[in-house]
Design an enzyme around this catalytic site. Structure first.
Site, mmCIF file in Angstrom:
data_model
loop_
_atom_site.group_PDB
_atom_site.id
_atom_site.type_symbol
_atom_site.label_atom_id
_atom_site.label_comp_id
_atom_site.label_asym_id
_atom_site.label_seq_id
_atom_site.Cartn_x
_atom_site.Cartn_y
_atom_site.Cartn_z
ATOM 1 N N ALA A 154 0.827 -1.205 0.000
ATOM 2 C CA ALA A 154 0.000 0.000 0.000
ATOM 3 C C ALA A 154 0.864 1.259 0.000
ATOM 4 O O ALA A 154 0.579 2.235 -0.706
ATOM 5 C CB ALA A 154 -0.943 0.000 1.199
ATOM 6 N N TYR A 155 1.920 1.246 0.792
ATOM 7 C CA TYR A 155 2.856 2.366 0.834
ATOM 8 C C TYR A 155 3.504 2.571 -0.532
ATOM 9 O O TYR A 155 3.580 3.701 -1.029
ATOM 10 C CB TYR A 155 3.914 2.089 1.899
ATOM 11 C CG TYR A 155 5.072 3.052 1.928
ATOM 12 C CD1 TYR A 155 4.936 4.323 2.478
ATOM 13 C CD2 TYR A 155 6.323 2.684 1.425
ATOM 14 C CE1 TYR A 155 6.011 5.200 2.529
ATOM 15 C CE2 TYR A 155 7.401 3.554 1.476
ATOM 16 C CZ TYR A 155 7.236 4.814 2.025
ATOM 17 O OH TYR A 155 8.303 5.681 2.063
ATOM 18 N N SER A 156 3.942 1.475 -1.143
ATOM 19 C CA SER A 156 4.584 1.564 -2.451
ATOM 20 C C SER A 156 3.620 2.114 -3.495
ATOM 21 O O SER A 156 4.005 2.914 -4.349
ATOM 22 C CB SER A 156 5.098 0.189 -2.878
ATOM 23 O OG SER A 156 5.986 -0.342 -1.921
ATOM 24 N N LYS A 159 3.228 5.897 -3.022
ATOM 25 C CA LYS A 159 4.394 6.629 -3.511
ATOM 26 C C LYS A 159 4.497 6.577 -5.030
ATOM 27 O O LYS A 159 4.971 7.541 -5.664
ATOM 28 C CB LYS A 159 5.667 6.069 -2.867
ATOM 29 C CG LYS A 159 5.800 6.379 -1.385
ATOM 30 C CD LYS A 159 5.975 7.867 -1.123
ATOM 31 C CE LYS A 159 6.361 8.141 0.313
ATOM 32 N NZ LYS A 159 6.612 9.592 0.573
#
Length: 250
Positions: A154-156, A159
């Protein structure tokens, strides 16, 4: 006289880690730095004190990101202390703590709210304050280009969306000679990563082995790249994604 003397910068998430490194470097280069923090006012004041001790000028502004109206509230706090902007560094970010099969909608939405939505609207509202020839630098991650840590999916993703925003915004603001670039760190020795990086020699060695240079990055090394993009030397660089992973993607 520093290369940024007379300039005003806002660095989000500047109370610690990479953000603090960036704020201190821009301050050493002569910029007046607005040190943004979400909740840790004491840490932000430490950053301000460090900048001032080095002969620079700074002030702290607090606003939790990821909530409705966050960008407008942050800019209102900024306007009370400064007039106009030259450099915006969207550094503040959070990572998801659960992998694909376990992350829920609430956490997913917050990851995107802080890492993607907040930079979008900070730039949108900041554009009217940003002087022609200004700079926007978005702090991304090497994980948006390589599945090195798939549990941070999710973070990737958030970003990666920031990367697209960087590219497209460079065309929107280009006529005003405002450059927009992204810097992508790899593993950096910050307090956020301290729990596993300093969990023993094996953990540190494993992290260092991911880099072609055989080490773990420092906030100062990322800040140096941001400082270049903020300077006049980078006036012909825009829409770029700068790999600052120490060769972790090679």
């Amino acid at each position: 006289m520093g290369v940024l003397t007379g300039k005003t910068a806002l660095v989000t998430g500047a109370s610690r880690g990479i953000g603090r490194g960036i704020a201190e470097r821009l301050g050493r280069d002569g910029a007046r730095v607005a040190v943004h923090y979400g909740t840790n006012e004491a840490a932000a004041k430490e950053t301000v004190a460090a900048i001032e001790a080095a002969g620079g000028e700074a002030f702290a502004i607090g606003q939790e990101l990821g909530a409705p109206g966050d960008a407008a509230a942050l800019w209102a706090a900024f306007d009370a202390r400064a007039e106009g902007l030259d450099i915006l560094v969207n550094n503040a970010g959070i990572a998801a703590t659960r992998p694909f099969g376990a992350i829920g909608e609430e956490e997913f939405d917050r990851v995107f709210a802080v890492n993607t939505k907040a930079p979008f609207f900070l730039a949108q509202l900041g554009a009217e304050r940003l002087r022609d020839g200004g700079r926007i630098v978005n702090v991304s991650t090497g994980l948006s280009r390589a599945a090195l840590m798939p549990d941070l999916i999710a973070y990737s993703m958030a970003k990666a969306a920031l990367d697209v925003f960087t590219r497209d915004l460079s065309k929107v603001l280009g006529p005003r000679r405002i450059t927009v670039n992204a810097v992508a760190p790899g593993i950096v020795d910050t307090d956020i990563n301290a729990g596993w990086l300093r969990g023993g020699e094996e953990a540190w060695a494993g992290a260092a082995a991911m880099s072609a240079l055989g080490g773990v990055g420092t906030p100062a090394e990322i800040a140096d790249v941001v400082a270049f993009l903020a300077s006049d030397d980078a006036r012909w660089v825009t829409g770029a994604w700068i790999d600052a992973t120490g060769g972790s993607l090679t």
